[in-house]
Scaffold this motif. Structure first.
Motif, PDB file in Angstrom:
ATOM      1  N   LYS A   1       0.829  -1.215   0.000  1.00 40.32           N
ATOM      2  CA  LYS A   1       0.000   0.000   0.000  1.00 40.32           C
ATOM      3  C   LYS A   1       0.863   1.264   0.000  1.00 40.32           C
ATOM      4  O   LYS A   1       0.679   2.185   0.783  1.00 40.32           O
ATOM      5  N   LYS A   2       1.862   1.252  -0.870  1.00 36.97           N
ATOM      6  CA  LYS A   2       2.749   2.414  -1.024  1.00 36.97           C
ATOM      7  C   LYS A   2       2.802   2.760  -2.502  1.00 36.97           C
ATOM      8  O   LYS A   2       2.284   2.002  -3.342  1.00 36.97           O
ATOM      9  N   THR A   3       3.465   3.859  -2.847  1.00 41.55           N
ATOM     10  CA  THR A   3       3.631   4.159  -4.269  1.00 41.55           C
ATOM     11  C   THR A   3       4.811   3.337  -4.800  1.00 41.55           C
ATOM     12  O   THR A   3       5.680   2.895  -4.029  1.00 41.55           O
ATOM     13  N   VAL A   4       4.838   3.172  -6.114  1.00 47.55           N
ATOM     14  CA  VAL A   4       5.958   2.422  -6.693  1.00 47.55           C
ATOM     15  C   VAL A   4       7.281   3.119  -6.411  1.00 47.55           C
ATOM     16  O   VAL A   4       8.320   2.483  -6.252  1.00 47.55           O
ATOM     17  N   TRP A   5       7.256   4.440  -6.339  1.00 58.01           N
ATOM     18  CA  TRP A   5       8.482   5.198  -6.092  1.00 58.01           C
ATOM     19  C   TRP A   5       9.006   4.927  -4.678  1.00 58.01           C
ATOM     20  O   TRP A   5      10.210   4.760  -4.474  1.00 58.01           O
ATOM     21  N   GLU A   6       8.074   4.852  -3.723  1.00 53.47           N
ATOM     22  CA  GLU A   6       8.495   4.547  -2.341  1.00 53.47           C
ATOM     23  C   GLU A   6       9.070   3.133  -2.253  1.00 53.47           C
ATOM     24  O   GLU A   6      10.087   2.896  -1.594  1.00 53.47           O
ATOM     25  N   ILE A   7       8.400   2.215  -2.949  1.00 52.16           N
ATOM     26  CA  ILE A   7       8.864   0.817  -2.958  1.00 52.16           C
ATOM     27  C   ILE A   7      10.288   0.754  -3.519  1.00 52.16           C
ATOM     28  O   ILE A   7      11.168   0.097  -2.961  1.00 52.16           O
ATOM     29  N   ALA A   8      10.494   1.459  -4.637  1.00 48.49           N
ATOM     30  CA  ALA A   8      11.809   1.429  -5.297  1.00 48.49           C
ATOM     31  C   ALA A   8      12.894   1.950  -4.359  1.00 48.49           C
ATOM     32  O   ALA A   8      13.952   1.318  -4.209  1.00 48.49           O
ATOM     33  N   ASP A   9      12.638   3.071  -3.704  1.00 47.34           N
ATOM     34  CA  ASP A   9      13.659   3.647  -2.808  1.00 47.34           C
ATOM     35  C   ASP A   9      13.971   2.698  -1.658  1.00 47.34           C
ATOM     36  O   ASP A   9      15.133   2.453  -1.325  1.00 47.34           O
ATOM     37  N   TYR A  10      12.904   2.174  -1.068  1.00 44.68           N
ATOM     38  CA  TYR A  10      13.086   1.334   0.110  1.00 44.68           C
ATOM     39  C   TYR A  10      13.912   0.085  -0.224  1.00 44.68           C
ATOM     40  O   TYR A  10      14.881  -0.257   0.465  1.00 44.68           O
ATOM     41  N   TYR A  11      13.550  -0.601  -1.318  1.00 46.73           N
ATOM     42  CA  TYR A  11      14.234  -1.865  -1.618  1.00 46.73           C
ATOM     43  C   TYR A  11      15.605  -1.667  -2.270  1.00 46.73           C
ATOM     44  O   TYR A  11      16.436  -2.571  -2.218  1.00 46.73           O
ATOM     45  N   THR A  12      15.824  -0.488  -2.841  1.00 53.22           N
ATOM     46  CA  THR A  12      17.181  -0.214  -3.341  1.00 53.22           C
ATOM     47  C   THR A  12      18.122  -0.108  -2.143  1.00 53.22           C
ATOM     48  O   THR A  12      19.222  -0.685  -2.129  1.00 53.22           O
ATOM     49  N   GLU A  13      17.651   0.617  -1.131  1.00 54.67           N
ATOM     50  CA  GLU A  13      18.484   0.766   0.072  1.00 54.67           C
ATOM     51  C   GLU A  13      18.727  -0.598   0.728  1.00 54.67           C
ATOM     52  O   GLU A  13      19.856  -0.932   1.128  1.00 54.67           O
ATOM     53  N   ALA A  14      17.664  -1.397   0.802  1.00 51.88           N
ATOM     54  CA  ALA A  14      17.795  -2.731   1.427  1.00 51.88           C
ATOM     55  C   ALA A  14      18.792  -3.585   0.630  1.00 51.88           C
ATOM     56  O   ALA A  14      19.588  -4.324   1.203  1.00 51.88           O
ATOM     57  N   PHE A  15      18.752  -3.460  -0.692  1.00 52.85           N
ATOM     58  CA  PHE A  15      19.659  -4.243  -1.536  1.00 52.85           C
ATOM     59  C   PHE A  15      21.117  -3.892  -1.223  1.00 52.85           C
ATOM     60  O   PHE A  15      21.961  -4.772  -1.042  1.00 52.85           O
ATOM     61  N   PHE A  16      21.412  -2.601  -1.129  1.00 54.86           N
ATOM     62  CA  PHE A  16      22.808  -2.223  -0.887  1.00 54.86           C
ATOM     63  C   PHE A  16      23.260  -2.551   0.532  1.00 54.86           C
ATOM     64  O   PHE A  16      24.455  -2.736   0.773  1.00 54.86           O
ATOM     65  N   LYS A  17      22.301  -2.644   1.444  1.00 52.67           N
ATOM     66  CA  LYS A  17      22.659  -3.078   2.791  1.00 52.67           C
ATOM     67  C   LYS A  17      23.190  -4.523   2.723  1.00 52.67           C
ATOM     68  O   LYS A  17      24.219  -4.854   3.311  1.00 52.67           O
ATOM     69  N   ASP A  18      22.496  -5.368   1.968  1.00 52.59           N
ATOM     70  CA  ASP A  18      22.956  -6.755   1.798  1.00 52.59           C
ATOM     71  C   ASP A  18      24.286  -6.806   1.042  1.00 52.59           C
ATOM     72  O   ASP A  18      25.181  -7.583   1.376  1.00 52.59           O
ATOM     73  N   PHE A  19      24.366  -5.969   0.030  1.00 55.29           N
ATOM     74  CA  PHE A  19      25.584  -5.895  -0.799  1.00 55.29           C
ATOM     75  C   PHE A  19      26.793  -5.590   0.096  1.00 55.29           C
ATOM     76  O   PHE A  19      27.829  -6.248   0.016  1.00 55.29           O
ATOM     77  N   ASP A  20      26.636  -4.581   0.949  1.00 55.33           N
ATOM     78  CA  ASP A  20      27.737  -4.183   1.845  1.00 55.33           C
ATOM     79  C   ASP A  20      28.016  -5.262   2.884  1.00 55.33           C
ATOM     80  O   ASP A  20      29.169  -5.540   3.207  1.00 55.33           O
ATOM     81  N   ALA A  21      26.938  -5.846   3.406  1.00 52.62           N
ATOM     82  CA  ALA A  21      27.127  -6.858   4.460  1.00 52.62           C
ATOM     83  C   ALA A  21      27.926  -8.044   3.932  1.00 52.62           C
ATOM     84  O   ALA A  21      28.647  -8.699   4.675  1.00 52.62           O
ATOM     85  N   LEU A  22      27.810  -8.313   2.634  1.00 51.49           N
ATOM     86  CA  LEU A  22      28.570  -9.421   2.042  1.00 51.49           C
ATOM     87  C   LEU A  22      29.941  -8.971   1.550  1.00 51.49           C
ATOM     88  O   LEU A  22      30.656  -9.733   0.897  1.00 51.49           O
ATOM     89  N   LYS A  23      30.292  -7.725   1.867  1.00 55.81           N
ATOM     90  CA  LYS A  23      31.597  -7.145   1.502  1.00 55.81           C
ATOM     91  C   LYS A  23      31.817  -7.156  -0.004  1.00 55.81           C
ATOM     92  O   LYS A  23      32.876  -7.554  -0.494  1.00 55.81           O
ATOM     93  N   LEU A  24      30.802  -6.732  -0.742  1.00 57.60           N
ATOM     94  CA  LEU A  24      30.917  -6.668  -2.199  1.00 57.60           C
ATOM     95  C   LEU A  24      31.252  -5.231  -2.583  1.00 57.60           C
ATOM     96  O   LEU A  24      30.739  -4.283  -1.989  1.00 57.60           O
ATOM     97  N   LYS A  25      32.116  -5.114  -3.568  1.00 59.07           N
ATOM     98  CA  LYS A  25      32.547  -3.780  -3.996  1.00 59.07           C
ATOM     99  C   LYS A  25      31.452  -3.146  -4.861  1.00 59.07           C
ATOM    100  O   LYS A  25      31.008  -3.763  -5.840  1.00 59.07           O
ATOM    101  N   ARG A  26      31.033  -1.946  -4.494  1.00 60.69           N
ATOM    102  CA  ARG A  26      29.958  -1.325  -5.270  1.00 60.69           C
ATOM    103  C   ARG A  26      30.456  -0.941  -6.657  1.00 60.69           C
ATOM    104  O   ARG A  26      31.575  -0.445  -6.805  1.00 60.69           O
ATOM    105  N   PRO A  27      29.614  -1.152  -7.688  1.00 58.44           N
ATOM    106  CA  PRO A  27      30.013  -0.751  -9.042  1.00 58.44           C
ATOM    107  C   PRO A  27      30.347   0.746  -9.094  1.00 58.44           C
ATOM    108  O   PRO A  27      29.786   1.539  -8.319  1.00 58.44           O
ATOM    109  N   THR A  28      31.222   1.108 -10.012  1.00 54.66           N
ATOM    110  CA  THR A  28      31.599   2.519 -10.129  1.00 54.66           C
ATOM    111  C   THR A  28      30.409   3.356 -10.619  1.00 54.66           C
ATOM    112  O   THR A  28      30.270   4.512 -10.274  1.00 54.66           O
TER     113      THR A  28
END
Ligand code: AMP
Ligand code: ZN
Length: 460
Positions: A93-120
């Motif tokens: 029950k959110k807008t697609v834009w809110e969903i996108a922001d929230y899960y992008t942040e969650a994705f990078f949290k996992d990315f960092d937790a696994l010690k993956l180098k962020r793309p340039t």
């Protein structure tokens, strides 16, 4: 040392030769941000990270770009099914834009937790609408598109090499066109794909833009071609993704990109195999799936999962089980304890080439770990030399082998107070109390050692 890895284009192990001497351009398909990433998705990103860091260890300068899919991905990789972003928005029950922001942040949290180098370069699909319109315009000028029922389609029959990557026949593709979904009647061929939708089948589509092709939104495949070409120009070295992308997404990316430039686009197509469970391929649209956060809630750290992954080859399907993860957790914990007990590092070249040559041979992380253990168990090497060699190996694997456990705020004080209380109890000969406190400390993961100089403690 040369890197060899499996090229899906050509279907064989090949020696990697970059377009430019020591610079490598890599594009990796990013996440669709309508839900948390599952641990299967993260397997692909871990494998890609090993590719990037192996290239760096071999002396290459790696530039990597990745998209964030925040529009256009339907539950089918073709043009059928529901809009994934919209499903996420309806669910929460959110807008697609809110969903996108929230899960992008969650994705990078996992990315960092696994010690993956962020793309340039990291780009959101919705930030490139004008680029898509220009891209479609050029395809249109070259005669690769047609309009029907308000949508713009890519005409696959105009691109003779269409099945070069997926090695399917057009007959196979016809048979593969799913009969549980209504195939879009506007398509001349069932495997033609949408470049621009205006006749949205989704009444509630929130993401729409007014363009010369009508008010609508882009087809899913466009974003990767456009973002990759913005980053690297008309040619690049390596394109990565999971094997699920070969049949449709990457095949369509090639068709539209090479029609656009008129030349070969990507030299090496690199694909990671699936993480599966007892029900088959782990996927977000299946509903229930495992996330890194869920594993954490069950007492597993991201590094336990990463160690589990590195024990198998990225081109083999891997069955996830909690028994397997328990084994990895135990082995990782023992390995780390041994690493932390080593002396300060003393420079050496021992084992590094052997280690790297395993990675250079199609990224064989399991064999690379075997070399790491061989080094750790070598009786000829000093403790400090082992520390140096293993820390260097861990620059590639990124398992955090030498990172001390961070103490939670106030934990140190609490442990010291308990140790003091136990010593006091012993002085008062209240051994029952002293033992009780010792058991509590052990349960907290603290080991204690009594000696004539007093009591020392350490976190396990
Ligand atoms: P998505 O967020 O679904 O667009 O997927 C992100 C990445 O994860 C893509 O490269 C997929 O190919 C990959 N992927 C999806 N499912 C799995 C799986 N079960 N195991 C490994 N990789 C996967
Ligand atoms: Zn892609």
């Amino acid at each position: 040392m040369k890197l060899k890895f499996y090229n899906s284009l050509g279907n064989e192990l090949q020696e990697f030769v970059p377009l430019r001497d020591d610079r490598v351009s890599i594009y990796t398909c990013g996440p669709t941000v309508y839900d948390y990433a599952h641990i299967g998705n993260m397997r692909t990103y871990v494998s890609e990270d090993i590719l990037v860091r192996t290239l760096e260890a071999l002396g290459y300068n790696v530039e990597r770009a990745m998209n964030i899919t925040d529009v256009g991905h339907l539950t089918d990789d073709g043009d059928e099914g529901d809009d994934k972003m919209l499903l996420g928005a309806q669910r929460e029950k959110k807008t697609v834009w809110e969903i996108a922001d929230y899960y992008t942040e969650a994705f990078f949290k996992d990315f960092d937790a696994l010690k993956l180098k962020r793309p340039t370069i990291i780009e959101k699909a919705t930030d490139h609408i004008d680029d898509y319109v220009n891209f479609i315009g050029k395809l249109e000028d070259k005669g690769y598109t047609y309009q029907a029922g308000g949508n713009v389609y890519y005409d696959v029959s105009k691109f003779p090499n269409y099945t070069e990557l997926n090695r399917l026949s057009l007959e196979d593709l016809k048979v593969g066109a799913r009969d549980d979904v209504v195939v879009d009647k506007n398509k001349k061929n069932p495997f033609d794909f949408v470049l621009w939708f205006t006749q949205s089948r989704f009444e509630n589509q929130q993401m729409r833009w007014k363009t010369k092709y009508g008010e609508g939104y882009p087809g899913w495949h466009l974003e990767c071609s456009v973002i990759a070409m913005n980053a690297f120009g008309p040619r690049m070295d390596i394109h990565c993704g999971g094997v699920d992308h070969i049949a449709t997404h990457h095949t369509n990316e090639i068709a539209q990109s090479e029609a656009y430039t008129g030349e070969k686009w990507v030299n090496y197509w690199w694909h990671a195999e699936w993480l599966i469970d007892k029900q088959g391929k782990m996927s977000k649209s299946r509903g229930e799936f495992l996330s890194l956060d869920y594993l954490k809630s069950q007492g597993y750290e991201p590094m336990d999962y990463k160690y589990f992954l590195l024990g198998s080859h990225y081109r083999r399907q891997l069955m996830f089980t909690f028994e397997g993860l328990d084994g990895a957790k135990e082995a990782y914990s023992k390995l780390k304890t041994r690493c932390l007990a080593l002396d300060p590092p003393v420079e050496t070249d021992a084992y590094y080439d052997e280690f790297l040559s395993q990675l250079a041979n199609d990224l064989n992380t399991a064999n690379a770990l075997t070399v790491l253990y061989k080094c750790l168990n070598d009786k000829e090497l000093s403790s400090g030399e082992k520390a140096f060699a293993l820390a260097r190996m861990d620059e590639v694997l990124q398992l955090g082998l030498f990172e001390e456990k961070e103490l939670e705020l106030g934990l140190k004080e609490k442990i010291e107070a308990m140790v003091e209380e136990r010593n006091q109890a012993k002085l008062e000969k209240d051994y029952a109390k002293a033992d009780k406190i010792r058991d509590e400390l052990i349960a907290m993961g603290v080991s204690i050692k009594d000696s004539k100089d007093g009591t020392t403690w350490a976190l396990n």
